[in-house]
Write a protein that holds these residues in place. Structure first.
Motif, short mmCIF file in Angstrom:
data_model
loop_
_atom_site.label_atom_id
_atom_site.label_comp_id
_atom_site.label_asym_id
_atom_site.label_seq_id
_atom_site.Cartn_x
_atom_site.Cartn_y
_atom_site.Cartn_z
N LEU A 137 0.83 -1.21 0.00
CA LEU A 137 0.00 0.00 0.00
C LEU A 137 0.86 1.26 0.00
O LEU A 137 0.40 2.34 -0.37
N THR A 138 2.09 1.11 0.46
CA THR A 138 3.05 2.23 0.54
C THR A 138 4.38 1.63 0.08
O THR A 138 4.44 0.43 -0.17
N PRO A 139 5.47 2.41 0.03
CA PRO A 139 6.77 1.74 -0.13
C PRO A 139 6.94 0.77 1.05
O PRO A 139 6.63 1.14 2.19
N THR A 140 7.36 -0.45 0.76
CA THR A 140 7.44 -1.45 1.85
C THR A 140 8.79 -2.19 1.86
O THR A 140 9.38 -2.42 0.81
N ILE A 141 9.18 -2.54 3.07
CA ILE A 141 10.32 -3.46 3.26
C ILE A 141 9.87 -4.52 4.26
O ILE A 141 9.36 -4.19 5.34
N SER A 142 10.01 -5.79 3.89
CA SER A 142 9.65 -6.88 4.80
C SER A 142 10.74 -7.94 4.78
O SER A 142 11.54 -7.99 3.85
N VAL A 143 10.71 -8.79 5.80
CA VAL A 143 11.62 -9.93 5.84
C VAL A 143 10.78 -11.20 5.95
O VAL A 143 9.92 -11.30 6.83
N ALA A 144 11.01 -12.13 5.02
CA ALA A 144 10.22 -13.37 5.00
C ALA A 144 11.11 -14.55 5.36
O ALA A 144 12.30 -14.58 5.04
#
Ligand SMILES: O=C(O)CCC(=O)C(=O)O
Ligand SMILES: [Fe+2]
Length: 298
Positions: free
Chosen positions: A239-246
């Protein structure tokens, strides 16, 4: 401290809650072994990545590193500029992923200690042949821009559990329970990927049973970790710039499902070996279960 719970979504018979201060035992009973999703609001409290992993940080230190997405190569700096300016009409290509352990090992300490809820995991165990798990998420960083869609609806490869920790920005996840697999038209030969890839505008002439499925969506924000249990169909939209760790996990709770996936694949390519491999995995599962109870990792 007692668990604090907030309802994130409660529709179509699916209740996804956000929990804080959840004990491991509660997680094991209500989510891991019950195979039920949950958002954990404080699983990554101790990670320095929580403050550190911002677009500015990656731009400053890793602008010249390369990323390849759908066969096209970009510099990370160029990708981050697109991620910050992209929108629904011009999303940055997705997913843009970095492998922490093999490509950015110096960032490993920022995602330590390991999430307690993702332990124990048999991924990486000497008793589990590596080739069976070569598509698993092993600490991957995902970058995305507003409007970026994960390219397909799927459950995680080999029926692994997924833990997706949102570190920057907001991502909407959509989940569909495993008992609706019959409505998802698994791809022949690639049963973990649904053929109905545009679930918001499904082609109901081609996939009429999909109309019976009950996808539910909810938003995961910074510092929150989504647990997607094995076999749950899912997809995501930034929905926005995103950073995640999977990260994926495998243990006693999904061992049987994992063995079924191994069998399904082997029946196609190595049917003569399939039975012996099932016997091996069944014994290995018992040994690993005993060792895990004793707190021993192999
Ligand atoms: O965060 C996302 O876009 C979804 C990632 C995912 O489901 C996966 O890598 O298996
Ligand atoms: Fe996934």
């Amino acid at each position: 401290m007692a668990t604090q719970t907030v309802e994130l979504v409660h529709e179509k018979n699916i209740l996804v809650e956000k929990k804080y201060h959840m004990s491991y035992d509660e997680f094991a009973e209500k989510h891991l072994f019950a195979n039920y999703p949950v958002v954990i609001g404080d699983a990554c409290e101790a990670w320095s990545a929580k403050k550190k992993f911002t677009p500015e940080f990656f731009k400053k230190h890793y602008s010249d590193r390369e990323v390849t997405i759908s066969g096209k190569t970009y510099s990370l700096g160029e990708y981050i500029d697109w991620m910050l300016t992209g929108d629904e009409t011009n999303p940055a290509p997705y997913p843009c992923t970095l492998q922490i352990e093999s490509e950015y090992p110096e960032l490993l300490r920022d995602v330590m200690p390991p999430l307690k809820y993702a332990q124990p995991s048999r991924i990486g165990s000497k008793l589990v042949p590596n080739r069976l798990l070569s598509g698993a998420n092993t600490l991957e960083i995902f970058f995305g821009s507003p409007g970026a869609l994960f390219p397909y609806v799927h459950y995680d490869f080999m029926c692994l559990h997924a833990f997706i920790t949102q570190l920057y920005g907001e991502k909407e996840f959509t989940v569909i329970p495993p008992d609706q697999t019959q409505y998802l038209y698994p791809t022949p030969g690639n049963a973990w990927v649904s053929q109905v890839n545009d679930i918001w505008n499904p082609d109901l002439e081609k996939y009429p049973l999909f109309a019976k499925s009950t996808p539910v969506s909810f938003v995961v924000g910074p510092g929150e970790t989504l647990f997607i249990p094995c076999g749950w169909w899912h997809t995501a939209r930034s929905l926005t710039p995103t950073i995640s760790v999977a990260l994926d996990s495998l243990n006693a709770s999904n061992w049987k499902n994992f063995m079924n996936e191994v069998d399904m694949n082997m029946q196609k390519h190595r049917p003569k070996l399939a039975k012996a491999v099932q016997t091996y995995l069944s014994v290995a599962g018992g040994v690993l279960g005993t060792l895990e109870k004793a707190g021993v990792r192999v």
